[in-house]
Design a protein around this motif. Sequence first.
Motif, PDB file in Angstrom:
ATOM      1  N   ALA A   1     -12.155   2.181   6.020  1.00  0.00           N
ATOM      2  CA  ALA A   1     -10.718   2.259   5.742  1.00  0.00           C
ATOM      3  C   ALA A   1     -10.591   2.435   4.339  1.00  0.00           C
ATOM      4  CB  ALA A   1     -10.067   0.866   6.226  1.00  0.00           C
ATOM      5  N   SER A   2      -9.468   3.078   3.988  1.00  0.00           N
ATOM      6  CA  SER A   2      -8.892   3.232   2.676  1.00  0.00           C
ATOM      7  C   SER A   2      -7.890   2.076   2.484  1.00  0.00           C
ATOM      8  CB  SER A   2      -8.312   4.509   2.342  1.00  0.00           C
ATOM      9  OG  SER A   2      -9.103   5.582   2.346  1.00  0.00           O
ATOM     10  N   THR A   3      -7.865   1.322   1.662  1.00  0.00           N
ATOM     11  CA  THR A   3      -6.953   0.189   1.479  1.00  0.00           C
ATOM     12  C   THR A   3      -6.813  -0.300  -0.126  1.00  0.00           C
ATOM     13  OG1 THR A   3      -6.495  -1.920   2.548  1.00  0.00           O
ATOM     14  CG2 THR A   3      -8.633  -1.535   2.276  1.00  0.00           C
ATOM     15  N   LEU A   4      -6.125  -1.394  -0.155  1.00  0.00           N
ATOM     16  CA  LEU A   4      -6.033  -1.874  -1.546  1.00  0.00           C
ATOM     17  C   LEU A   4      -6.757  -3.153  -1.592  1.00  0.00           C
ATOM     18  CD1 LEU A   4      -2.267  -2.287  -2.577  1.00  0.00           C
ATOM     19  CD2 LEU A   4      -3.957  -0.958  -3.690  1.00  0.00           C
TER      20      LEU A   4
ATOM     21  N   SER B   1      -7.088   0.630  -5.331  1.00  0.00           N
ATOM     22  CA  SER B   1      -7.150   1.500  -4.228  1.00  0.00           C
ATOM     23  C   SER B   1      -8.741   1.574  -4.062  1.00  0.00           C
ATOM     24  CB  SER B   1      -6.557   2.929  -4.371  1.00  0.00           C
ATOM     25  OG  SER B   1      -5.232   2.656  -4.296  1.00  0.00           O
ATOM     26  N   ALA B   2      -9.313   1.338  -2.716  1.00  0.00           N
ATOM     27  CA  ALA B   2     -10.668   1.378  -2.465  1.00  0.00           C
ATOM     28  C   ALA B   2     -10.952   1.848  -1.244  1.00  0.00           C
ATOM     29  CB  ALA B   2     -11.278   0.183  -2.869  1.00  0.00           C
TER      30      ALA B   2
ATOM     31  N   VAL C   1     -11.995   8.715   5.989  1.00  0.00           N
ATOM     32  CA  VAL C   1     -11.264   8.500   4.997  1.00  0.00           C
ATOM     33  C   VAL C   1      -9.586   8.540   5.305  1.00  0.00           C
ATOM     34  CG1 VAL C   1     -10.249   9.073   2.796  1.00  0.00           C
ATOM     35  CG2 VAL C   1     -12.799   9.147   3.174  1.00  0.00           C
ATOM     36  N   SER C   2      -9.218   9.442   5.892  1.00  0.00           N
ATOM     37  CA  SER C   2      -7.840   9.775   6.535  1.00  0.00           C
ATOM     38  C   SER C   2      -7.992  11.077   7.539  1.00  0.00           C
ATOM     39  CB  SER C   2      -7.018  10.063   5.440  1.00  0.00           C
ATOM     40  OG  SER C   2      -7.098  11.154   4.680  1.00  0.00           O
ATOM     41  N   PRO C   3      -6.868  11.497   8.136  1.00  0.00           N
ATOM     42  CA  PRO C   3      -6.809  12.490   8.926  1.00  0.00           C
ATOM     43  C   PRO C   3      -7.454  14.006   8.047  1.00  0.00           C
ATOM     44  CG  PRO C   3      -4.472  11.686   9.301  1.00  0.00           C
ATOM     45  CD  PRO C   3      -5.457  10.838   7.970  1.00  0.00           C
TER      46      PRO C   3
ATOM     47  N   GLU D   1       0.830  -1.198  -0.144  1.00  0.00           N
ATOM     48  CA  GLU D   1       0.046   0.069   0.053  1.00  0.00           C
ATOM     49  C   GLU D   1       0.733   1.200   0.191  1.00  0.00           C
ATOM     50  OE1 GLU D   1      -3.098   0.011   3.132  1.00  0.00           O
ATOM     51  OE2 GLU D   1      -4.073  -1.711   2.263  1.00  0.00           O
TER      52      GLU D   1
ATOM     53  N   ARG E   1      -1.118   9.955   3.479  1.00  0.00           N
ATOM     54  CA  ARG E   1      -0.072  10.654   4.262  1.00  0.00           C
ATOM     55  C   ARG E   1       1.278  10.464   4.138  1.00  0.00           C
ATOM     56  NH1 ARG E   1      -1.838  15.633   5.919  1.00  0.00           N
ATOM     57  NH2 ARG E   1      -0.379  15.537   7.717  1.00  0.00           N
TER      58      ARG E   1
ATOM     59  N   THR F   1       0.048   5.494  -0.015  1.00  0.00           N
ATOM     60  CA  THR F   1      -0.693   5.866  -1.301  1.00  0.00           C
ATOM     61  C   THR F   1      -2.037   5.196  -1.553  1.00  0.00           C
ATOM     62  OG1 THR F   1       1.833   5.635  -2.264  1.00  0.00           O
ATOM     63  CG2 THR F   1      -0.184   5.775  -3.858  1.00  0.00           C
ATOM     64  N   SER F   2      -2.089   3.879  -0.777  1.00  0.00           N
ATOM     65  CA  SER F   2      -3.492   3.363  -1.048  1.00  0.00           C
ATOM     66  C   SER F   2      -4.212   3.299   0.236  1.00  0.00           C
ATOM     67  CB  SER F   2      -3.233   1.824  -1.657  1.00  0.00           C
ATOM     68  OG  SER F   2      -2.935   2.138  -2.850  1.00  0.00           O
ATOM     69  N   GLY F   3      -3.667   4.003   1.203  1.00  0.00           N
ATOM     70  CA  GLY F   3      -4.419   4.241   2.454  1.00  0.00           C
ATOM     71  C   GLY F   3      -4.914   5.795   2.918  1.00  0.00           C
ATOM     72  N   CYS F   4      -4.237   6.317   3.909  1.00  0.00           N
ATOM     73  CA  CYS F   4      -4.622   7.747   4.124  1.00  0.00           C
ATOM     74  C   CYS F   4      -4.025   8.507   3.185  1.00  0.00           C
ATOM     75  CB  CYS F   4      -4.056   7.948   5.493  1.00  0.00           C
ATOM     76  SG  CYS F   4      -2.424   7.456   5.970  1.00  0.00           S
TER      77      CYS F   4
END
Lengths: 90, 177
Positions: free
Chosen positions: B134-137, B142-143, B63-65, A17, A63, A58-61
Amino acid sequence: MASLVPCPHCGLRPKEEFTIKGAALPRPSPDAGADAWLDHVYLRDNPRGALDEFWHHTSGCRRWLIVSRDTFSHEISACRDAADPAKERS
Amino acid sequence: MPEFQISRRPALSDKQPVTGPGIEISTPPPGAILHALAQPGDAGARGFIESALMSDIFSIRPVSPGQWFSVADDPLSHADFRNLCEALEPRVDLVDQSHGRTRIIVQGPQVEAMLAKGTAIDLHIDQFTVGSAASTLIGHVSAHLTRTGEHCFEILVLRSFAENMWDDLVRMSREFN
Ligand SMILES: [Zn+2]
């Protein structure tokens, strides 16, 4: 290569990721001179042991993180957001 | 005269839902998907967004911070979208992703086992509770994954990857149906 990265925002995630940019090094001052900048941009040590690197989730937050890992044992000792002002780079 | 007429249609409009004892895969009718962005350190931003987006219409997923997706089953008019923007700016910016991302619903008693083929996230209900996101692979794509029920997940994927994701999920589901 470390295979599970403890993202401070997302928890334990697989390395697939992430995108690795390279060593997280202190930036020279703008007027440090050509030699210091050439060194900073192009020359890298290849340490056996502790290394701080920029990793992008890249494939997560999405950051930028600073991953502190051991290039010999693959162990990760710390992982924090690159924008986190609380801690200085070691 | 153009020789080819461009028509607007949902990304998965020609897909047949998958039904079976282990897994069901479907895509809801196009609703509204909004991407909300605030300063990462703004602790009260989520509550601020929730107060502006009526919670009986929108459900909010982290999604993220500093970033959230807000999903509604019904489409949102441009005028209503502008009103929401005005209520939230400048503390929070909204981006309309209703046509940019596609929702896929996967559910059934085997759904965790199926998703485990594609993502490394621990989907046990004790770890990934109802409402967790969660954002993940998933595979190589990416999803964004949200648990909406005990055995029910919503996948948000970029529109251009929707067909690929759908086909992957259908293949992943085969052994369970
Ligand atoms: Zn992350």
